[in-house]
Enzyme design. Structure first.
Site, short mmCIF file in Angstrom:
data_model
loop_
_atom_site.label_atom_id
_atom_site.label_comp_id
_atom_site.label_asym_id
_atom_site.label_seq_id
_atom_site.Cartn_x
_atom_site.Cartn_y
_atom_site.Cartn_z
N ARG A 211 0.85 -1.19 0.11
CA ARG A 211 -0.10 0.09 0.08
C ARG A 211 0.65 1.39 0.00
O ARG A 211 1.74 1.38 0.75
CB ARG A 211 -0.86 0.02 1.09
CG ARG A 211 -1.74 -1.28 1.41
CD ARG A 211 -3.19 -0.91 1.56
NE ARG A 211 -3.82 -2.34 1.42
CZ ARG A 211 -5.07 -2.44 2.21
NH1 ARG A 211 -5.44 -1.32 2.70
NH2 ARG A 211 -5.84 -3.48 1.70
N GLU A 213 0.79 3.96 1.03
CA GLU A 213 0.22 5.24 1.87
C GLU A 213 1.22 6.14 2.16
O GLU A 213 2.42 5.84 2.39
CB GLU A 213 -0.29 4.49 3.28
CG GLU A 213 -0.70 3.01 3.40
CD GLU A 213 -2.13 3.03 3.96
OE1 GLU A 213 -2.71 4.07 4.01
OE2 GLU A 213 -2.47 2.18 4.20
N ARG A 219 0.98 2.96 12.83
CA ARG A 219 0.08 1.77 12.58
C ARG A 219 -0.03 1.53 11.23
O ARG A 219 -0.83 0.70 10.85
CB ARG A 219 -1.06 1.55 13.26
CG ARG A 219 -1.89 2.98 13.13
CD ARG A 219 -2.98 2.93 14.06
NE ARG A 219 -3.91 4.08 13.59
CZ ARG A 219 -5.18 4.21 14.27
NH1 ARG A 219 -5.57 3.10 14.65
NH2 ARG A 219 -5.77 5.26 13.75
N HIS A 220 0.85 1.88 10.48
CA HIS A 220 0.64 1.85 8.87
C HIS A 220 1.91 1.51 8.38
O HIS A 220 3.03 1.91 8.79
CB HIS A 220 0.38 3.23 8.12
CG HIS A 220 -1.25 3.39 8.13
ND1 HIS A 220 -1.68 4.20 9.34
CD2 HIS A 220 -2.22 2.78 7.63
CE1 HIS A 220 -2.90 4.44 9.20
NE2 HIS A 220 -3.27 3.56 8.27
N GLU A 357 -8.33 -0.46 14.35
CA GLU A 357 -9.07 -1.62 13.56
C GLU A 357 -8.17 -2.62 13.32
O GLU A 357 -7.04 -2.36 12.61
CB GLU A 357 -9.54 -0.95 12.10
CG GLU A 357 -9.80 -1.73 11.05
CD GLU A 357 -9.94 -1.05 9.86
OE1 GLU A 357 -10.43 0.11 9.48
OE2 GLU A 357 -9.61 -1.97 8.80
N SER A 360 -11.11 -5.92 8.20
CA SER A 360 -12.19 -5.45 7.55
C SER A 360 -12.92 -6.68 6.61
O SER A 360 -12.12 -7.58 6.30
CB SER A 360 -11.81 -4.38 6.23
OG SER A 360 -11.58 -3.28 6.85
N ARG A 408 -0.76 -5.78 12.99
CA ARG A 408 -1.70 -4.99 13.86
C ARG A 408 -2.01 -6.30 14.90
O ARG A 408 -2.56 -5.76 16.08
CB ARG A 408 -2.84 -4.39 13.00
CG ARG A 408 -2.50 -3.15 12.35
CD ARG A 408 -3.60 -2.63 12.14
NE ARG A 408 -3.16 -1.43 11.23
CZ ARG A 408 -4.29 -0.39 10.68
NH1 ARG A 408 -5.53 -0.69 11.16
NH2 ARG A 408 -3.68 0.45 9.96
P1 AMO Z 1 -8.72 -3.42 4.67
O1 AMO Z 1 -8.02 -2.28 3.37
O2 AMO Z 1 -9.27 -2.62 5.61
O3 AMO Z 1 -9.46 -4.43 3.86
O4 AMO Z 1 -7.32 -4.12 5.16
C1 AMO Z 1 -7.48 -5.41 6.05
C2 AMO Z 1 -6.74 -5.12 7.25
O5 AMO Z 1 -5.24 -5.20 6.96
C3 AMO Z 1 -4.58 -4.42 7.90
N1 AMO Z 1 -3.89 -3.30 7.17
C4 AMO Z 1 -2.66 -2.45 7.25
N2 AMO Z 1 -1.78 -2.90 8.09
C5 AMO Z 1 -0.51 -2.08 8.16
N3 AMO Z 1 -0.28 -1.32 7.43
C6 AMO Z 1 -1.22 -1.00 6.45
N4 AMO Z 1 -0.97 0.14 5.48
C7 AMO Z 1 -2.52 -1.66 6.32
N5 AMO Z 1 -3.55 -1.76 5.42
C8 AMO Z 1 -4.41 -2.73 5.92
C9 AMO Z 1 -5.56 -3.81 8.80
C10 AMO Z 1 -6.78 -3.83 8.01
O6 AMO Z 1 -8.09 -3.98 8.97
N6 AMO Z 1 -9.91 -6.79 1.09
C11 AMO Z 1 -10.45 -6.21 2.34
C12 AMO Z 1 -10.38 -7.22 3.25
C13 AMO Z 1 -11.92 -8.01 3.03
O7 AMO Z 1 -12.83 -7.49 2.87
O8 AMO Z 1 -11.87 -9.23 2.89
C14 AMO Z 1 -9.09 -5.14 2.72
O9 AMO Z 1 -8.13 -5.16 2.23
O10 AMO Z 1 -5.50 -4.54 9.84
#
Ligand code: AMO
Length: 434
Positions: A211, A213, A219-220, A357, A360, A408
């Site tokens: 990602r 970001e 936490r990212h 969180e 998802s 996380r």
């Molecule tokens: P989402 O984008 O919410 O959902 O990601 C799911 C979980 O992945 C973790 N996460 C991350 N952890 C650390 N750094 C990041 N940049 C990051 N991005 C996400 C979080 C988050 O809750 N496809 C959907 C899931 C689904 O519906 O099955 C998805 O990717 O803990």
């Protein structure tokens, strides 16, 4: 090195060969102690100088801290030694000499900042309290995999080089794929969904996601590890049941198999497996409760995502893990199904730890026409996703699923201050190596 004995297993009365790193040398004149460290712990090696030959003594006591050595000798009971035994060496061999200048001190006597630790992760992971985090992470993954198998899932692996994003266009890392634009995958979402329509029906994956970001937060990450689940013939509530089961299995695995590591982290007494069913709050209830805490600078209204501030206030109010269900359709992705009798509301959910969180997920849109219409509603070009939608025309069962971020999960489980503590080599805005 088949005959090697671990430090923790050396028993009095036996001849043993141990191998590891020089943790410390204490030279007291006529007698010297060398503390050797391996992955199981430490053992004291005793040198009574007038009883040993000069070369062995020089080789052992002249070596730098953190050099790798192998020692053969007799194990004797010694209650003053840290582990109750000590090794009286007959031979000492230096396998790899360490530089006298260490970029960080694995004995932990001198603190190092996180960037220095991450630059020197090999040395950092010689510290028991850092190593423990990754042993626990490994146990979390084992427990989760076993749990998935116990509920009939097959482990899959899906491509990480892809043609389209799924989780919003701004967070993609573009790459060049034989002259064409491609991307690093943000999520196995579309692939795992396609597999519920295959003969497998029920799948999981543990793999990297990418990602782009922009923000650098505690936490990212820009590369994370995701645990993905997807199953045919379940709805979002059944998917939440599996999610809860997975989380509990992870905690139980750690409680059962990582007692030493929890001890090392000073958490042995407080570590508990979350019990009871996690509350399932609708989004509407969640924003009302968050607003009612009086802690928010900005009052939440329908359609807002939960801010960090709102997550904290609500987390403190609920006091444990909880789900937020029935999110506004407009802030959930195109693949999440909306209620037929209330198209403003989706069957998406999040699993929250009081700090943040974790997951998802949701019930998915499995009906071809609705799926294509959903793309259009979100301003996406459905033709770009033909490889995905076309397969929905050949018998795609109702299905639901979710994804965790492993880092996380570990971070919240062990109350780590920064997500980078739970990944060996983090990728963030600044960090591309090691
Ligand atoms: P989402 O984008 O919410 O959902 O990601 C799911 C979980 O992945 C973790 N996460 C991350 N952890 C650390 N750094 C990041 N940049 C990051 N991005 C996400 C979080 C988050 O809750 N496809 C959907 C899931 C689904 O519906 O099955 C998805 O990717 O803990």
């Amino acid at each position: 090195m088949d005959d090697r004995r671990y430090a923790a297993d050396a028993a009095p009365g036996e001849e043993a060969t141990v191998a590891g790193w020089i943790h410390e040398i204490r030279d007291l004149g006529g007698i010297a102690f060398l503390i050797l460290r391996d992955r199981t712990g430490k053992i004291q090696v005793k040198f009574e100088k007038d009883e040993m030959d000069e070369t062995t003594l020089e080789r052992a006591l002249g070596a730098q801290r953190e050099s790798v050595i192998r020692v053969e000798g007799r194990v004797e009971a010694e209650e003053r030694a840290p582990t109750g035994v000590e090794l009286v060496p007959s031979t000492v061999e230096v396998l790899a000499e360490a530089d006298p200048e260490l970029p960080l001190d694995p004995s932990g006597k001198v603190d190092a900042e996180l960037p220095t630790r991450l630059d020197n992760r090999t040395l950092d992971l010689r510290k028991p309290e850092v190593k423990a985090i990754f042993e626990i992470r490994s146990e979390v993954l084992r427990a989760v995999r076993d749990y998935f198998r116990s509920v009939g899932c097959t482990e899959i692996n899906t491509p990480k080089i892809v043609a389209t994003g799924t989780e919003g266009g701004t967070e993609l890392f573009p790459i060049t794929y034989f002259g064409r634009e491609a991307f690093m995958n943000q999520s196995p979402q579309l692939f795992k969904q396609l597999m519920v329509g295959s003969g497998l029906e029920r799948v999981f994956e543990v793999g990297p996601i990418f990602r782009a970001e922009e923000h650098n937060t505690p936490r990212h990450l820009n590369e994370a590890t995701m645990i993905d689940f997807e199953s045919a013939f379940v709805d979002h509530h059944e998917a939440m049941d599996v999610c809860e089961g997975t989380l509990r299995a992870a905690y139980e695995g750690v409680a059962e198999h990582c007692t030493d590591q929890l001890e090392t982290l000073g958490m042995a007494d407080e570590f508990g497996v979350p019990d009871g069913e996690f509350p399932r709050l609708t989004y509407q209830t969640a924003i009302e409760r968050a607003n009612a805490t009086g802690e928010l600078d900005d009052v939440l209204v329908w359609g807002d995502d939960l801010s960090t501030e709102a997550e904290r206030a609500l987390g403190a109010d609920v006091g444990g893990h909880y789900f937020v269900t029935d999110w506004p359709a407009e802030i959930k992705p195109f693949y999440i199904q909306d209620y037929d009798d209330d198209p403003e509301t989706s069957k998406g959910f999040d699993l929250m730890h009081p700090r943040m969180e974790l997951v998802s997920g949701g019930q998915r849109e499995h009906r071809y026409d609705e799926l294509v219409a959903g793309f259009e509603r979100q301003g996406l070009d459905p033709s770009q996703f033909d490889y995905y939608t076309e397969l929905f025309r050949f018998g795609m069962p109702p299905h639901a699923g979710w994804a965790y971020g492993v880092e996380r999960l570990v971070m919240t489980m062990l109350d780590l201050p920064n997500i980078r503590e739970s990944v060996i080599f983090p990728r963030d805005r600044q960090r591309l190596s090691p």
